[in-house]
Design a protein around this motif. Structure first.
Motif, PDB file in Angstrom:
ATOM      1  N   SER A  18       0.963  -1.189  -0.001  1.00  0.00           N
ATOM      2  CA  SER A  18       0.047   0.150  -0.064  1.00  0.00           C
ATOM      3  C   SER A  18       0.724   1.232   0.028  1.00  0.00           C
ATOM      4  N   ASN A  19       2.273   1.172   0.232  1.00  0.00           N
ATOM      5  CA  ASN A  19       3.141   2.270   0.176  1.00  0.00           C
ATOM      6  C   ASN A  19       2.637   3.123   1.377  1.00  0.00           C
ATOM      7  N   VAL A  20       2.170   2.783   2.579  1.00  0.00           N
ATOM      8  CA  VAL A  20       1.773   3.288   3.701  1.00  0.00           C
ATOM      9  C   VAL A  20       2.825   2.801   5.019  1.00  0.00           C
ATOM     10  N   PRO A  21       3.465   3.751   5.680  1.00  0.00           N
ATOM     11  CA  PRO A  21       4.378   3.232   6.644  1.00  0.00           C
ATOM     12  C   PRO A  21       3.414   2.412   7.580  1.00  0.00           C
ATOM     13  N   ILE A  22       4.247   1.566   8.599  1.00  0.00           N
ATOM     14  CA  ILE A  22       3.701   0.742   9.502  1.00  0.00           C
ATOM     15  C   ILE A  22       3.033   1.714  10.415  1.00  0.00           C
ATOM     16  N   LYS A  23       4.118   2.781  10.828  1.00  0.00           N
ATOM     17  CA  LYS A  23       3.344   3.403  12.074  1.00  0.00           C
ATOM     18  C   LYS A  23       2.222   4.216  11.758  1.00  0.00           C
ATOM     19  N   THR A  24       2.040   4.649  10.598  1.00  0.00           N
ATOM     20  CA  THR A  24       0.639   5.389  10.008  1.00  0.00           C
ATOM     21  C   THR A  24      -0.562   4.081  10.144  1.00  0.00           C
ATOM     22  N   LEU A  25      -0.302   3.026   9.578  1.00  0.00           N
ATOM     23  CA  LEU A  25      -1.297   1.973   9.693  1.00  0.00           C
ATOM     24  C   LEU A  25      -1.764   1.798  11.181  1.00  0.00           C
ATOM     25  N   ARG A  26      -0.941   1.737  12.068  1.00  0.00           N
ATOM     26  CA  ARG A  26      -1.161   1.548  13.544  1.00  0.00           C
ATOM     27  C   ARG A  26      -1.789   2.708  14.088  1.00  0.00           C
ATOM     28  N   TYR A  27      -1.594   4.112  13.495  1.00  0.00           N
ATOM     29  CA  TYR A  27      -2.310   5.202  13.915  1.00  0.00           C
ATOM     30  C   TYR A  27      -3.617   5.200  13.294  1.00  0.00           C
ATOM     31  N   TYR A  28      -3.758   4.562  12.284  1.00  0.00           N
ATOM     32  CA  TYR A  28      -5.242   4.424  11.595  1.00  0.00           C
ATOM     33  C   TYR A  28      -6.106   3.543  12.330  1.00  0.00           C
ATOM     34  N   ASP A  29      -5.528   2.361  12.830  1.00  0.00           N
ATOM     35  CA  ASP A  29      -6.251   1.515  13.527  1.00  0.00           C
ATOM     36  C   ASP A  29      -6.503   2.184  14.736  1.00  0.00           C
ATOM     37  N   SER A  30      -5.562   3.040  15.695  1.00  0.00           N
ATOM     38  CA  SER A  30      -6.164   3.510  16.883  1.00  0.00           C
ATOM     39  C   SER A  30      -7.189   4.649  16.809  1.00  0.00           C
TER      40      SER A  30
END
Length: 282
Positions: A18-30
């Motif tokens: 997806s070309n989205v950083p892991i940190k960003t994915l975790r934030y989107y989840d939160s």
């Protein structure tokens, strides 16, 4: 029997796809913007299926249009009352306003580059030097060696003195600075013109005369901290026994001062509009 195979990706693999950083994915989840398809209850690892990629692309598209994450969340969750078209119209109007603001900033930068204007331009107005003959005046004054931050206290004591002797003020507050070589700590004299016709023996020793003669003058409107430019206009005219007087025309103290003990500085006045007259006795 039809077998449906669901492909899921670890968060690391999905980040690459997806070309989205892991940190960003975790934030989107939160913030409940993009939840993983599966979370391993034992390890806590997040996994995403292929359909999540389309959701990511939608988030990216809305971000590129200037929507905040909260707005995107409302749009994706369908919790907004207005439809997407209306939100797009509103966003377009916001962008037009920002575009106008940015164009104004660009124009100002171009002017600075084109005309070599200083980045922090002084915003004051100053007159040319003019000359006037002034009659002698009687003033009641206080002169002390003070630090510059003690100026308000000195003015307050002058008000008390005027009140104590029941003087009738005829003009504006004025100051004479006696030691220009030491701007932070110097002998400073603050004064008011008073009615010399009503002097009595008690008051006679409390007043002085500002002599008549020709004065070079400059009118200045702006911050008091920029007032040095007015002195620069006059310094070439200094002769033996010259002295400067500042007269505060507007901004520092009220125009009406019926009760000296109740006079307070005009704290609500815009200091950019303070009007000061600087005079040099020739």
């Amino acid at each position: 029997m039809k077998i449906v195979v669901i492909v899921i990706y670890s968060i690391g693999k999905f980040s690459n796809i997806s070309n989205v950083p892991i940190k960003t994915l975790r934030y989107y989840d939160s913030i409940d913007l993009l939840k993983p398809s599966v979370v391993d209850k034992t390890t806590g690892y997040r996994y995403y299926d292929y359909q999540k990629i389309s959701q990511v692309e939608r988030i990216k598209a809305l971000k590129s249009l200037g929507f905040s994450l909260n707005e995107i969340k409302e749009i994706i969750n369908g919790s907004i009352k207005k439809d997407l078209n209306q939100k797009l119209i509103e966003k377009r109007n916001d962008v037009i306003v920002r575009k106008s603001q940015l164009e104004s900033i660009i124009s100002e930068i171009d002017d600075i580059l084109r005309y070599s204007k200083p980045y922090f331009e002084k915003k004051y107005h100053i007159s040319s030097v003019y000359f006037e003959y002034r009659s002698s005046i009687t003033v009641i004054s206080i002169k002390e060696k003070i630090e510059i931050h003690q100026m308000d206290q000195l003015v307050e004591r002058l008000f008390q003195k005027v009140y104590a002797y029941n003087c009738k003020i005829k003009g504006n507050l004025m100051t004479i600075w006696h030691e220009w070589d030491n701007p932070l700590s110097q002998e400073t004299e603050v004064m008011f013109e008073i009615d010399g016709d009503i002097l009595n023996n008690t008051l006679e020793n409390e007043v002085k005369i500002i002599p008549n003669g020709e004065y070079a003058c400059v009118d200045f409107v702006g911050l008091y901290s920029d007032l040095t430019v007015a002195y620069d206009q006059l310094k070439d005219l200094i002769v033996t026994d010259s002295f400067f007087i500042e007269e505060y025309m507007e901004g520092l103290v009220p125009q009406e001062m019926d009760d000296m003990l109740c006079v307070k500085p005009l704290k609500d006045a815009d200091p950019n509009n303070f009007k000061t007259k600087v005079m040099l006795k020739l």
